[in-house]
Write a protein that holds these residues in place. Structure first.
Motif, PDB file in Angstrom:
ATOM      1  N   LYS A 208       0.848  -1.192   0.000  1.00 51.22           N
ATOM      2  CA  LYS A 208       0.000   0.000   0.000  1.00 51.22           C
ATOM      3  C   LYS A 208       0.883   1.240   0.000  1.00 51.22           C
ATOM      4  O   LYS A 208       2.086   1.172   0.279  1.00 51.22           O
ATOM      5  CB  LYS A 208      -0.960   0.008   1.197  1.00 51.22           C
ATOM      6  N   HIS A 209       0.306   2.356  -0.331  1.00 52.58           N
ATOM      7  CA  HIS A 209       1.034   3.614  -0.428  1.00 52.58           C
ATOM      8  C   HIS A 209       1.767   3.924   0.881  1.00 52.58           C
ATOM      9  O   HIS A 209       1.213   3.781   1.959  1.00 52.58           O
ATOM     10  CB  HIS A 209       0.089   4.763  -0.791  1.00 52.58           C
ATOM     11  N   GLY A 210       3.016   4.320   0.758  1.00 54.65           N
ATOM     12  CA  GLY A 210       3.808   4.698   1.919  1.00 54.65           C
ATOM     13  C   GLY A 210       4.681   3.586   2.475  1.00 54.65           C
ATOM     14  O   GLY A 210       5.591   3.838   3.255  1.00 54.65           O
ATOM     15  N   VAL A 211       4.421   2.333   2.078  1.00 57.14           N
ATOM     16  CA  VAL A 211       5.207   1.202   2.564  1.00 57.14           C
ATOM     17  C   VAL A 211       6.399   0.978   1.635  1.00 57.14           C
ATOM     18  O   VAL A 211       6.259   0.994   0.416  1.00 57.14           O
ATOM     19  CB  VAL A 211       4.346  -0.073   2.642  1.00 57.14           C
ATOM     20  N   MET A 212       7.557   0.781   2.232  1.00 60.00           N
ATOM     21  CA  MET A 212       8.757   0.424   1.479  1.00 60.00           C
ATOM     22  C   MET A 212       8.972  -1.080   1.674  1.00 60.00           C
ATOM     23  O   MET A 212       9.502  -1.508   2.703  1.00 60.00           O
ATOM     24  CB  MET A 212       9.967   1.214   1.972  1.00 60.00           C
ATOM     25  N   PHE A 213       8.550  -1.884   0.708  1.00 55.84           N
ATOM     26  CA  PHE A 213       8.591  -3.339   0.832  1.00 55.84           C
ATOM     27  C   PHE A 213      10.018  -3.839   0.583  1.00 55.84           C
ATOM     28  O   PHE A 213      10.614  -3.522  -0.442  1.00 55.84           O
ATOM     29  CB  PHE A 213       7.631  -3.980  -0.168  1.00 55.84           C
ATOM     30  N   ARG A 214      10.557  -4.615   1.520  1.00 55.30           N
ATOM     31  CA  ARG A 214      11.902  -5.189   1.395  1.00 55.30           C
ATOM     32  C   ARG A 214      11.754  -6.592   0.811  1.00 55.30           C
ATOM     33  O   ARG A 214      11.300  -7.513   1.476  1.00 55.30           O
ATOM     34  CB  ARG A 214      12.604  -5.223   2.745  1.00 55.30           C
ATOM     35  N   ASP A 215      12.135  -6.727  -0.439  1.00 53.70           N
ATOM     36  CA  ASP A 215      11.902  -7.926  -1.234  1.00 53.70           C
ATOM     37  C   ASP A 215      13.170  -8.771  -1.305  1.00 53.70           C
ATOM     38  O   ASP A 215      14.139  -8.384  -1.956  1.00 53.70           O
ATOM     39  CB  ASP A 215      11.458  -7.502  -2.641  1.00 53.70           C
TER      40      ASP A 215
END
Length: 175
Positions: free
Chosen positions: A15-22
Motif C-alpha cells: 500500500k502507499h507509503g510502505v517500502m517493501f523489502r523484497d
C-alpha cells in the motif's frame, strides 16, 4: 554487508507509503543465497535444534535450506486451510482484522527445540503467533531468526518483551 545490498526495495507495496523489502533478489543471486544460508548455518551449527519451523512463504525457502544444512527436519507454518492433514492453529490480530496460522498436529512434540525462521520481521504479529503455536504444542523456540529486521516497526522488541531471542542478518530503518 553484502546481503543487504542484494535486497530490493519496492516503494508503495502493498500500500502507499510502505517500502517493501523484497528478498527475491537475494534468493536469485547464488552468492547472496549462499552467504545467507552459510551465515545462518554458522550461527546455529552445534546448537541442539530438533527442527526448523518456517513461516509461509519465504520462510519456507530460508528455513528448508537451513534445516537441510543443519541435518534436522523442517516444519511449515501456513495460513489457514493450506495443510492437508489434521492441524492446530493460532489466531492473531492484524492492522485490518485477524488471521490464522496453522501447523500439523504431529509437527512438534513436547520438549522439541525449534528454530523459527522467516524472511522479515516487521510488527512481529505473525512471528509471535507462530511462537505461541509452537509453544502450545510443547515445543521450545530457541530463537526467532530473520533475514531482515525493520526495527522501527517494533517486532523485535515485541518478541523480546516476551522473553524470546531474536536474530537478524540485516536491518532497514523506516517503514
Amino acid at each position: 554487508m553484502p546481503i543487504k545490498s542484494r535486497i530490493r526495495t519496492v516503494p508503495h507495496y502493498p500500500k502507499h507509503g510502505v517500502m517493501f523489502r523484497d528478498i527475491t533478489t537475494l534468493l536469485k543471486d547464488p552468492v547472496g543465497l549462499r552467504i545467507t544460508i552459510t551465515e545462518l548455518v554458522n550461527r546455529y551449527a552445534g546448537n541442539k535444534i530438533d527442527r526448523v519451523a518456517g513461516i509461509e512463504a519465504r520462510g519456507f525457502i530460508i528455513g528448508a535450506a537451513l534445516a537441510l544444512q543443519l541435518g534436522v527436519g523442517f516444519v511449515p507454518i501456513r495460513k489457514k486451510g493450506k495443510l492437508p492433514a489434521e492441524t492446530v492453529g493460532h489466531d492473531y490480530d492484524l492492522e485490518y482484522g485477524t488471521d490464522r496460522i496453522e501447523m500439523h498436529v504431529d509437527a512438534v512434540s513436547q520438549g522439541d527445540r525449534i528454530l523459527l525462521v522467516d524472511d522479515l520481521i516487521a510488527t512481529g504479529g505473525t512471528a509471535e503467533a507462530a511462537v505461541k503455536l509452537i509453544e502450545g504444542m510443547g515445543g521450545e523456540v530457541i530463537e526467532c531468526c530473520f533475514v531482515v529486521d525493520l526495527p522501527d516497526l517494533g517486532g523485535r522488541k515485541r518478541l523480546e518483551k516476551h522473553g524470546h531471542n531474536v536474530f537478524s542478518l540485516c536491518e532497514f530503518e523506516g517503514d
